[in-house]
Design an enzyme around this catalytic site. Structure first.
Site, PDB file in Angstrom:
ATOM      1  N   HIS A 241       0.808  -1.231   0.000  1.00 24.22           N
ATOM      2  CA  HIS A 241       0.000   0.000   0.000  1.00 24.22           C
ATOM      3  C   HIS A 241       0.849   1.293   0.000  1.00 24.22           C
ATOM      4  O   HIS A 241       0.695   2.146  -0.864  1.00 24.22           O
ATOM      5  CB  HIS A 241      -0.872   0.060   1.260  1.00 24.22           C
TER       6      HIS A 241
HETATM    7  C1  BDR Z   1      -2.441   0.895   5.684  1.00 26.48           C
HETATM    8  O1  BDR Z   1      -2.605   0.347   6.993  1.00 26.48           O
HETATM    9  C2  BDR Z   1      -1.383  -0.070   7.500  1.00 26.48           C
HETATM   10  O2  BDR Z   1      -1.495  -1.309   8.140  1.00 26.48           O
HETATM   11  C3  BDR Z   1      -0.412  -0.099   6.348  1.00 26.48           C
HETATM   12  O3  BDR Z   1       0.903   0.221   6.773  1.00 26.48           O
HETATM   13  C4  BDR Z   1      -0.950   0.930   5.401  1.00 26.48           C
HETATM   14  O4  BDR Z   1      -0.443   2.218   5.702  1.00 26.48           O
HETATM   15  C5  BDR Z   1      -3.243   0.044   4.718  1.00 26.48           C
HETATM   16  O5  BDR Z   1      -4.582   0.045   5.078  1.00 26.48           O
END
Ligand code: BDR
Ligand code: CA
Length: 309
Positions: A241
């Site tokens: 992500h």
């Molecule tokens: C986001 O949530 C976190 O767990 C990850 O690092 C990312 O920033 C994805 O939903």
């Protein structure tokens, strides 16, 4: 000249990929790393960011710890099942001793960086957006010094923390609402709708592991996260992500965006943290990244990480 950026982060496995991507990209100069609570507690996210800087031989990059909790309501849940108890898939201690944070609050370091920069700075928050909300509240006069905010967070569709809320939005909805509904600084939101469409599979991870010792250690960090994806979604691939958002800051225009006012549900009910696309004209438009050449995104990320060896 390379573009100045600051990465605001809660490492976090995909944060680790994103930080290393930023450090590996000649198009940008990382002026600071600031940390926030999120995937794990602030103390761990700060230590992890310090370890990643040491791992990349970048003790020169200033590091500062920011918010230890959301603006208004306590954090409801961490994301240890994805990122491990230490935030780096159980591999934090295998990385070098951390670069120490400066001791100054993140908001102060951010303000210093903005004041000192010869060019407007791109902020890339890839966790709960608390530090950026505080920055805009405390130093509104510095808004023109910010080129753009590129936030990994939110979702116009389903969530990953509740049925409707993405994790970073869910952690601090009030902060997200503050940042997404202001019109002093342009915001690009990189939501789950897109990041879940960029899964890095076994070939990508193997190529990363083969690129050299720094990348091999990052691949080790990914192992636990990969198992969590297999368990939750039944796929052998991981969503990187945060790296997708950093890539947009590195190569502006990589992601295709749609302008849309976005409101964040801040009540305490089941919709808390939902990022809702609103009708045109109902608020300042957020550039919502909903499309990209996803193969090219993953290839660009890998190609840059490889340079770290
Ligand atoms: C986001 O949530 C976190 O767990 C990850 O690092 C990312 O920033 C994805 O939903
Ligand atoms: Ca994150």
């Amino acid at each position: 000249m390379s573009r100045p950026i600051v990465v605001d982060t809660d490492p976090g496995v995909d944060d680790a990929v994103a930080i290393m991507l930023a450090l590996a990209s000649p198009e940008v100069e990382v002026r600071a790393i600031t940390t926030v609570f999120g995937n794990v507690a602030l103390e761990s996210t700060t230590t992890n960011a310090g370890r990643l800087l040491a791992h990349c031989g970048r003790a020169d990059v200033p590091l500062a710890a920011g918010a230890a909790r959301p603006l208004v309501h306590p954090q409801r849940e961490l994301a240890r099942e994805w990122h491990g108890d230490d935030g780096l898939g159980g591999r934090a201690a295998a990385l070098p001793d951390p670069v120490a944070p400066s001791g100054r609050p993140a908001v102060e370091l951010l303000a210093d960086v903005l004041r000192a920069s010869e060019a407007p700075v791109t902020l890339v928050p890839i966790g709960p957006i608390t530090n950026v909300a505080l920055l805009l509240a405390v130093y509104p006069e510095l808004a023109p010094r910010i080129e753009r905010i590129v936030w990994m967070g939110g979702s116009l569709g389903a969530g990953n923390t509740s049925g409707v809320a993405e994790f970073n939005a869910h952690c601090d909805p009030e902060a997200a609402h503050r940042v997404l509904t202001q019109d002093d600084v342009p915001v690009t939101m990189v939501p789950l709708d897109l990041t879940l469409r960029c899964p890095a599979g076994p070939e990508w991870i193997d190529a990363l592991a083969a690129a050299g010792p720094r990348c091999a250690a990052l691949a080790e960090v990914i192992t636990h996260y990969r198992a969590a994806f297999r368990e939750r979604y039944g796929i052998d691939a991981v969503a990187v992500h945060d790296a997708v958002a950093v890539l947009e800051a590195v190569l502006p225009g990589t992601l295709r965006t749609t302008p849309r006012p976005v409101s964040v549900a801040c009540d305490l009910g089941p919709a808390r943290g939902a990022t809702v696309g609103m009708p045109e004209g109902s608020g300042p438009p957020v550039q919502v990244a909903l499309d990209a050449d996803t193969d090219a995104v993953l290839a660009e990320i890998l190609e840059r990480l490889r340079r770290l060896g």
